[in-house]
Design a protein around this motif. Structure first.
Motif, PDB file in Angstrom:
ATOM      1  N   LYS A 247      33.951  68.554  71.141  1.00  0.00           N
ATOM      2  CA  LYS A 247      33.339  69.249  70.003  1.00  0.00           C
ATOM      3  C   LYS A 247      32.063  69.981  70.438  1.00  0.00           C
ATOM      4  CE  LYS A 247      31.492  68.093  65.452  1.00  0.00           C
ATOM      5  NZ  LYS A 247      30.098  67.716  65.821  1.00  0.00           N
ATOM      6  N   GLU A 251      31.076  74.005  70.679  1.00  0.00           N
ATOM      7  CA  GLU A 251      29.879  74.616  70.094  1.00  0.00           C
ATOM      8  C   GLU A 251      29.123  75.469  71.100  1.00  0.00           C
ATOM      9  OE1 GLU A 251      27.467  71.608  68.184  1.00  0.00           O
ATOM     10  OE2 GLU A 251      29.138  71.072  66.862  1.00  0.00           O
ATOM     11  N   TRP A 252      29.098  75.000  72.355  1.00  0.00           N
ATOM     12  CA  TRP A 252      28.396  75.768  73.397  1.00  0.00           C
ATOM     13  C   TRP A 252      29.281  76.871  73.973  1.00  0.00           C
ATOM     14  CZ3 TRP A 252      23.656  74.992  72.522  1.00  0.00           C
ATOM     15  CH2 TRP A 252      23.137  73.718  72.259  1.00  0.00           C
ATOM     16  N   GLN A 253      30.442  77.052  73.421  1.00  0.00           N
ATOM     17  CA  GLN A 253      31.362  78.135  73.790  1.00  0.00           C
ATOM     18  C   GLN A 253      31.872  78.089  75.222  1.00  0.00           C
ATOM     19  OE1 GLN A 253      29.928  81.865  72.250  1.00  0.00           O
ATOM     20  NE2 GLN A 253      29.681  80.956  70.244  1.00  0.00           N
TER      21      GLN A 253
END
Ligand code: C2E
Ligand code: CA
Ligand code: CA
Ligand code: CA
Length: 281
Positions: A247, A251-253
């Motif tokens: 996850k 979020e940090w791609q």
């Protein structure tokens, strides 16, 4: 005896003589292992974070020792490098990985790649580039299906840095993907990334673990990923074991992940089953 754990190195409380004898025996067995065909490859899928689809497979060497059973590379790679056996063994790995890539093209996985670990001693050997070319040719595999993984520390510390970089560039120009392995454990300097002919950065497991172990590296991870992207590089996170890590990495791609959360490294026969499963999840 103390077991140092994760790298599989064991330090026995043995006399130096015993250690030497053990080493000599092991070297003899390893020499025989090449001709006895005791090596095999396991494969671990690497999947895109967004889609869960397989982007590639990392080939990981195993030694099926008649006395000890399956031996992990941590236990024999250092000796293999020291003795120079890495050149014939590395060649075997390259050919076996290309043979696997050939099977993938026949199974509609032609848009994936097979990642092969390359030690710097191997890269420095005179006929490394022709050896890779021959392995691809022999298996009739396009260079774009091969990725070479090089450890940053080892590369930067090597004596023939300029020649090694030239060789990597030659392979990259052919279409072979180059990955910087274990990123974050060595120099961790992002500025020199530009100077290396690489396509992919593989973020080390230690860094990934830190994300969920109360570490404060989340933002740092984020900026590393952003910077890599700015340089046109893809980012793979290694050793992803938990849903929470997945996850956060999303979020940090981060582009892709690899780890027990998706699958352990498995023998060839099992790897395609795993791929089907990861498609559904
Ligand atoms: P590496 O290139 O960093 O490979 C990743 C290692 O992490 C593999 O260990 C893999 O089994 C393990 N791993 C993957 N996901 C997870 C996870 O979620 N949790 C944990 N705890 N571990 C995970 P393995 O197969 O024992 O290989 C160890 C090292 O041996 C490799 O590290 C690589 O440096 C070297 N190696 C393996 N195969 C070859 C090879 O054909 N040639 C060379 N020169 N080195 C190799
Ligand atoms: Ca690797
Ligand atoms: Ca690695
Ligand atoms: Ca490693």
């Amino acid at each position: 005896a103390k077991n140092a754990g994760k790298n599989g190195y064991r330090f026995y409380e043995a006399s130096m003589q015993e250690t030497l004898i053990h080493k000599l025996n092991m070297e003899r067995s390893l020499r025989a292992a090449v001709s006895n065909e005791e090596f095999l490859l396991y494969f671990q899928p690497i999947v895109y974070l967004e889609t869960g689809l397989v982007s590639g497979f990392e080939a990981l060497l195993r030694w099926n020792n008649p006395q000890q059973g399956l031996v992990a590379p941590g236990e024999f790679i250092p000796l293999v490098e020291e003795s120079g056996l890495i050149v014939p063994i590395g060649k075997w790995v390259m050919r076996a990985a290309c043979a696997f890539a050939r099977k993938l093209t026949n199974m509609a996985y032609a848009d994936t790649y097979v990642a092969v670990n390359v030690s710097v001693k191997q890269l420095a050997s005179e006929d490394f580039v022709p050896m890779v070319r021959a392995a691809l040719h022999e298996a009739a595999v396009p260079p774009t299906m091969l990725e070479l993984e090089i450890t940053e520390t080892i590369l930067m510390n090597s004596e023939c840095l300029t020649t090694n970089i030239a060789k990597l560039k030659e392979l990259k120009d052919m279409g072979v993907r180059i990955a910087l392995d274990d990123f974050g454990t060595g120099y961790s300097s992002l500025t020199y990334l530009k100077q290396l002919p690489i396509d992919v950065v593989k973020i080390d497991k230690a860094f990934v673990d830190d994300l969920t172990e109360g570490g404060k590296n989340g933002p740092l991870m984020g900026s590393i990923i952003a910077l890599a992207h700015n340089l046109g590089l893809k980012v793979v996170a290694e050793g992803v074991e938990t849903e929470e890590q997945r996850k956060l990495l999303r979020e940090w791609q981060c582009d892709s992940i690899q780890g027990y959360l998706i699958s352990r490294p498995v023998p060839e026969a099992e790897v395609l089953k795993v791929c089907m499963k990861s498609k559904d999840s």
